[in-house]
Design a protein around this motif. Sequence first.
Motif: not given
Length: 138
Positions: A21-30
């Motif tokens: 997770t970043q300030h304004h974003q989620l990092k997702i896979t699959s």
Amino acid sequence: MNYQVIKLSNGEDIVCDVVGTQHHQLKITSPLRMETITRDTSKGQIESLALSRWVQPYSDEDTFNVEKNSIVIMTPASAGLAKYYEYVLDGMGKKIMKSPTKKQLKQIEEEMDEEEDLVSSEDLQAILDSFNTKKTIH
């Protein structure tokens, strides 16, 4: 693994692995798009869950950033959904998703019984019913 169900502001529902997770974003896979399919059976109407590729057919990336302001709600995936999600991901490399063996279904049921947060028997039946389809995964 951090499997999450995410409802997006555009109405789509996805299940994915949140890896950061970043300030304004989620990092997702699959990420896989979730779709409920209603079918008529001799016992009445039942709902099944279909999982299909969300962005992957259009991108070679392995990870995606989702803006947090486009998320309506996010919740951890149930144990049953997590197992089904893993099964579908395992089968994504094949043109036709094969149904699990009776032994695999029995193992899933046993693992489900051991979970503290059990899925209702109706949810489990819907997941098992979805394995009985002869659909092609693209």
